[in-house]
Motif scaffolding. Structure first.
Motif, PDB file in Angstrom:
ATOM      1  N   MET A 247      42.526  95.522 -22.848  1.00 45.57           N
ATOM      2  CA  MET A 247      44.301  95.398 -22.607  1.00 45.57           C
ATOM      3  C   MET A 247      44.409  93.992 -23.405  1.00 45.57           C
ATOM      4  O   MET A 247      43.804  93.185 -23.036  1.00 45.57           O
ATOM      5  CB  MET A 247      44.412  95.151 -21.313  1.00 45.57           C
ATOM      6  N   PHE A 248      45.042  94.154 -24.416  1.00 47.46           N
ATOM      7  CA  PHE A 248      45.527  92.876 -25.324  1.00 47.46           C
ATOM      8  C   PHE A 248      46.797  92.494 -24.899  1.00 47.46           C
ATOM      9  O   PHE A 248      47.698  92.777 -25.375  1.00 47.46           O
ATOM     10  CB  PHE A 248      45.502  93.312 -26.770  1.00 47.46           C
ATOM     11  N   GLY A 249      46.958  91.456 -23.989  1.00 43.88           N
ATOM     12  CA  GLY A 249      48.063  90.947 -23.509  1.00 43.88           C
ATOM     13  C   GLY A 249      47.860  91.082 -22.036  1.00 43.88           C
ATOM     14  O   GLY A 249      48.490  91.989 -21.382  1.00 43.88           O
ATOM     15  N   ALA A 250      47.276  89.964 -21.386  1.00 45.40           N
ATOM     16  CA  ALA A 250      47.010  90.246 -19.897  1.00 45.40           C
ATOM     17  C   ALA A 250      48.129  89.548 -18.989  1.00 45.40           C
ATOM     18  O   ALA A 250      48.078  88.331 -18.587  1.00 45.40           O
ATOM     19  CB  ALA A 250      45.621  89.466 -19.386  1.00 45.40           C
ATOM     20  N   GLY A 251      49.212  90.302 -18.971  1.00 39.23           N
ATOM     21  CA  GLY A 251      50.336  89.976 -18.362  1.00 39.23           C
ATOM     22  C   GLY A 251      50.465  90.976 -17.283  1.00 39.23           C
ATOM     23  O   GLY A 251      49.550  91.466 -16.657  1.00 39.23           O
ATOM     24  N   SER A 252      51.967  91.312 -17.006  1.00 46.15           N
ATOM     25  CA  SER A 252      52.259  92.015 -15.742  1.00 46.15           C
ATOM     26  C   SER A 252      51.742  93.434 -16.219  1.00 46.15           C
ATOM     27  O   SER A 252      50.962  94.085 -15.255  1.00 46.15           O
ATOM     28  CB  SER A 252      53.759  92.415 -15.617  1.00 46.15           C
ATOM     29  N   ILE A 253      52.064  94.191 -17.049  1.00 47.56           N
ATOM     30  CA  ILE A 253      51.427  95.332 -17.666  1.00 47.56           C
ATOM     31  C   ILE A 253      49.908  95.464 -17.690  1.00 47.56           C
ATOM     32  O   ILE A 253      49.390  96.393 -17.464  1.00 47.56           O
ATOM     33  CB  ILE A 253      52.249  95.977 -18.855  1.00 47.56           C
ATOM     34  N   GLY A 254      49.453  94.532 -18.649  1.00 46.21           N
ATOM     35  CA  GLY A 254      47.968  94.609 -19.066  1.00 46.21           C
ATOM     36  C   GLY A 254      47.216  94.262 -17.867  1.00 46.21           C
ATOM     37  O   GLY A 254      46.351  95.255 -17.651  1.00 46.21           O
ATOM     38  N   CYS A 255      47.655  93.512 -16.993  1.00 40.27           N
ATOM     39  CA  CYS A 255      46.719  93.316 -15.791  1.00 40.27           C
ATOM     40  C   CYS A 255      46.811  94.636 -14.880  1.00 40.27           C
ATOM     41  O   CYS A 255      45.717  94.988 -14.161  1.00 40.27           O
ATOM     42  CB  CYS A 255      46.898  91.921 -15.031  1.00 40.27           C
ATOM     43  N   TYR A 256      47.881  95.089 -14.663  1.00 41.23           N
ATOM     44  CA  TYR A 256      48.094  96.258 -13.674  1.00 41.23           C
ATOM     45  C   TYR A 256      47.401  97.478 -14.378  1.00 41.23           C
ATOM     46  O   TYR A 256      46.610  97.908 -13.661  1.00 41.23           O
ATOM     47  CB  TYR A 256      49.525  96.518 -13.526  1.00 41.23           C
ATOM     48  N   LEU A 257      47.682  97.835 -15.445  1.00 40.29           N
ATOM     49  CA  LEU A 257      46.803  98.950 -16.092  1.00 40.29           C
ATOM     50  C   LEU A 257      45.580  98.748 -16.105  1.00 40.29           C
ATOM     51  O   LEU A 257      44.899  99.714 -15.689  1.00 40.29           O
ATOM     52  CB  LEU A 257      47.462  99.354 -17.553  1.00 40.29           C
ATOM     53  N   GLY A 258      45.142  97.479 -16.537  1.00 41.62           N
ATOM     54  CA  GLY A 258      43.649  97.395 -16.648  1.00 41.62           C
ATOM     55  C   GLY A 258      43.197  97.276 -15.566  1.00 41.62           C
ATOM     56  O   GLY A 258      42.028  97.708 -15.530  1.00 41.62           O
ATOM     57  N   GLY A 259      43.597  96.729 -14.308  1.00 40.01           N
ATOM     58  CA  GLY A 259      43.111  96.443 -13.172  1.00 40.01           C
ATOM     59  C   GLY A 259      42.869  98.127 -12.581  1.00 40.01           C
ATOM     60  O   GLY A 259      41.832  98.428 -12.086  1.00 40.01           O
TER      61      GLY A 259
ATOM     62  N   VAL B  31      44.566  98.676 -25.579  1.00 36.52           N
ATOM     63  CA  VAL B  31      45.995  98.889 -25.445  1.00 36.52           C
ATOM     64  C   VAL B  31      47.018  97.522 -25.601  1.00 36.52           C
ATOM     65  O   VAL B  31      46.301  96.644 -24.885  1.00 36.52           O
ATOM     66  CB  VAL B  31      46.205  99.292 -23.895  1.00 36.52           C
ATOM     67  N   VAL B  32      47.859  97.624 -26.237  1.00 35.85           N
ATOM     68  CA  VAL B  32      48.648  96.368 -26.700  1.00 35.85           C
ATOM     69  C   VAL B  32      49.845  96.019 -25.708  1.00 35.85           C
ATOM     70  O   VAL B  32      50.622  97.007 -25.433  1.00 35.85           O
ATOM     71  CB  VAL B  32      49.278  96.286 -27.981  1.00 35.85           C
ATOM     72  N   SER B  33      49.616  95.045 -24.954  1.00 34.77           N
ATOM     73  CA  SER B  33      50.649  94.825 -23.754  1.00 34.77           C
ATOM     74  C   SER B  33      51.328  93.546 -23.930  1.00 34.77           C
ATOM     75  O   SER B  33      51.455  92.982 -23.044  1.00 34.77           O
ATOM     76  CB  SER B  33      50.043  95.183 -22.687  1.00 34.77           C
ATOM     77  N   VAL B  34      51.457  92.930 -25.267  1.00 31.39           N
ATOM     78  CA  VAL B  34      51.990  91.543 -25.404  1.00 31.39           C
ATOM     79  C   VAL B  34      53.579  91.693 -25.570  1.00 31.39           C
ATOM     80  O   VAL B  34      53.918  92.863 -25.764  1.00 31.39           O
ATOM     81  CB  VAL B  34      51.780  90.689 -26.595  1.00 31.39           C
TER      82      VAL B  34
ATOM     83  N   PRO C  81      57.241 103.543 -17.803  1.00 36.72           N
ATOM     84  CA  PRO C  81      58.684 103.720 -16.987  1.00 36.72           C
ATOM     85  C   PRO C  81      58.789 102.856 -15.854  1.00 36.72           C
ATOM     86  O   PRO C  81      59.991 102.430 -15.424  1.00 36.72           O
ATOM     87  CB  PRO C  81      58.625 105.246 -16.608  1.00 36.72           C
ATOM     88  N   PHE C  82      57.744 102.415 -15.454  1.00 38.70           N
ATOM     89  CA  PHE C  82      57.890 101.800 -14.010  1.00 38.70           C
ATOM     90  C   PHE C  82      57.828 100.068 -14.382  1.00 38.70           C
ATOM     91  O   PHE C  82      57.241  99.583 -15.126  1.00 38.70           O
ATOM     92  CB  PHE C  82      56.752 102.047 -13.177  1.00 38.70           C
ATOM     93  N   ASN C  83      58.417  99.539 -13.186  1.00 40.15           N
ATOM     94  CA  ASN C  83      58.297  98.094 -13.104  1.00 40.15           C
ATOM     95  C   ASN C  83      56.940  97.472 -12.816  1.00 40.15           C
ATOM     96  O   ASN C  83      56.532  97.950 -11.738  1.00 40.15           O
ATOM     97  CB  ASN C  83      59.497  97.533 -12.356  1.00 40.15           C
ATOM     98  N   VAL C  84      56.640  96.375 -13.029  1.00 35.42           N
ATOM     99  CA  VAL C  84      55.461  95.717 -12.478  1.00 35.42           C
ATOM    100  C   VAL C  84      55.994  94.210 -12.198  1.00 35.42           C
ATOM    101  O   VAL C  84      56.350  93.373 -13.138  1.00 35.42           O
ATOM    102  CB  VAL C  84      54.290  95.645 -13.468  1.00 35.42           C
TER     103      VAL C  84
END
Ligand SMILES: NC(=O)C1=CN([C@@H]2O[C@H](COP(=O)(O)OP(=O)(O)OC[C@H]3O[C@@H](n4cnc5c(N)ncnc54)[C@H](OP(=O)(O)O)[C@@H]3O)[C@@H](O)[C@H]2O)C=CC1
Ligand SMILES: CC(C)(CO)C(=O)C(=O)O
Length: 343
Positions: free
Chosen positions: A1-13, A72-75, A125-128
């Motif tokens: 997960m490149f970009g460990a923020g809301s989406i990156g940490c949620y999907l990666g986790g 997965v790019v999530s920046v 589609p969803f909010n994190v």
């Protein structure tokens, strides 16, 4: 997960929780938070998943991408060119890259930087919401969508096992346009200073969003651009739903209000963190579409300008009535693209 923020940490986790080997690439402040607390991933249905810090790797540089099957790019969109350049010298042959970002152009930016690699667009589609101490909360519903490609079946089962099924689409541009129409709420939400549910419960803000959507829909129709149906109502009917009185919307729009009461748009997050927002990649797309059509998109152009002002310290606590009046005044003697309708 490149970009460990809301989406990156949620999907990666979520992926790591079912045994996938995941590395989060992000900033040291996030790495320290995860080292101290691990990850906690919750959702609006009561799911509560813990990932120990020892079960998920964290790096501040791209080295781990060299051996990854999938990146997965999530920046945020402003960071995409830098990520593309970094990945170009980091990833090996055969690594598939997926952009899980909003907007239309991020996958194209990555494709240009990564010739020879499969780069696919996906849509979240969803909010994190990042609640601190390693806790990321999915605050609304929906499944992930992805561009149809022969590479997808190799990694789709890993996402499905994690409860994050990927739905492939042949015409992914129409999915991106549909998401962009929904994201036209991001500047309205960010300027309201309110959580999404509170903002969408107030008719003047919904009318402001309806103005922005109608302007966009008229331009898309004029250009013959397809928009996918991501919600029970077709996208063309959503502005009408948005403008009904609050009491009616509480019932008729209940699916749109099924959001965690604390959830905010990712653009509000950016203003709060004093970061550049993605308004150029969202409302700015409508402004550029109008320019390419030889017309104007005054409502969306005004939202871009107001977010610019907010980025520079301007008003982030607009009342619904004031914002709506300001956007309506943009129509002036000019007509926006399409039929003029009262919102
Ligand atoms: N949040 C949400 O609910 C949703 C977001 N999206 C979309 O998903 C994408 C990601 O959003 P979101 O997760 O909210 O964004 P975040 O800002 O929460 O996360 C991105 C993270 O990546 C870091 N980062 C940026 N560049 C680099 C780099 N070169 N190296 C290492 N770390 C880097 C950022 O740090 P820093 O801030 O210091 O640059 C930040 O911590 C956006 O396009 C957004 O529109 C889509 C649906 C919902
Ligand atoms: C999920 C949604 C539409 C609203 O949170 C979003 O994409 C964002 O915040 O950027």
């Amino acid at each position: 997960m490149f970009g460990a923020g809301s989406i990156g940490c949620y999907l990666g986790g979520r992926l790591a929780a079912t045994g996938a080997e995941v590395t989060l690439i992000g900033r040291e402040r996030v790495g320290a938070e995860i080292r101290d607390h691990g990850l906690r991933l919750t959702d609006l249905h009561g799911s509560d998943i813990r990932v120990a810090a020892s079960d998920i790797a964290f790096d501040t540089g791209p080295e781990s991408a060299a051996t990854a099957d999938l990146v997965v790019v999530s920046v945020k969109s402003a960071g995409t060119p830098e990520v593309g350049a970094t990945l170009a010298s980091a990833i090996g042959p055969g690594t598939v890259v997926v952009s899980a970002q909003n907007g239309l152009g991020n996958a194209d930016t990555l494709r240009a930087a990564l010739p020879g690699h499969v780069v696919l667009a996906a849509m979240v589609p969803f909010n994190v919401v990042h609640r601190g101490d390693g806790h990321f909360h999915q605050g609304s519903e929906g499944d992930l969508e992805i561009e149809q490609h022969p590479a997808v079946p190799a990694f789709a089962p890993v996402f499905a096992d994690a409860g994050l099924p990927l739905h492939p689409h042949d015409d992914f541009r129409s999915v991106q346009w549909a998401k962009l129409l929904l994201n036209l709420n991001n500047p309205v939400n960010a300027l309201s200073g309110l959580p999404l549910r509170e903002e969408l419960s107030r008719r003047p803000f919904r009318r402001a969003l309806a103005l922005a959507q109608r302007e966009a829909l008229a331009l898309l129709a004029a250009r013959g651009i397809a928009v996918a149906k991501l919600t029970p109502l077709p996208p063309q009917w959503i502005p009408r739903l948005l403008t009904v009185p609050d009491g009616v919307f509480r019932v008729a729009g209940s699916r749109m209000l099924a959001i965690d009461p604390h959830a905010r748009s990712s653009m509000w997050d950016d203003l709060e963190a004093c970061r550049r927002t993605e308004v150029d990649w969202i409302s700015g797309e409508i402004v550029r579409l109008a320019e390419a059509s030889g017309t104007a998109a005054p409502v969306n152009a005004r939202l871009v300008a107001l977010i610019r002002e907010a980025e520079a310290g301007g008003n982030r606590q607009w009342s619904g009535d004031a914002l709506l009046a300001d956007l309506r005044s943009q129509w002036g003697p000019r007509k926006p693209a399409g039929k003029r309708q009262r919102n």
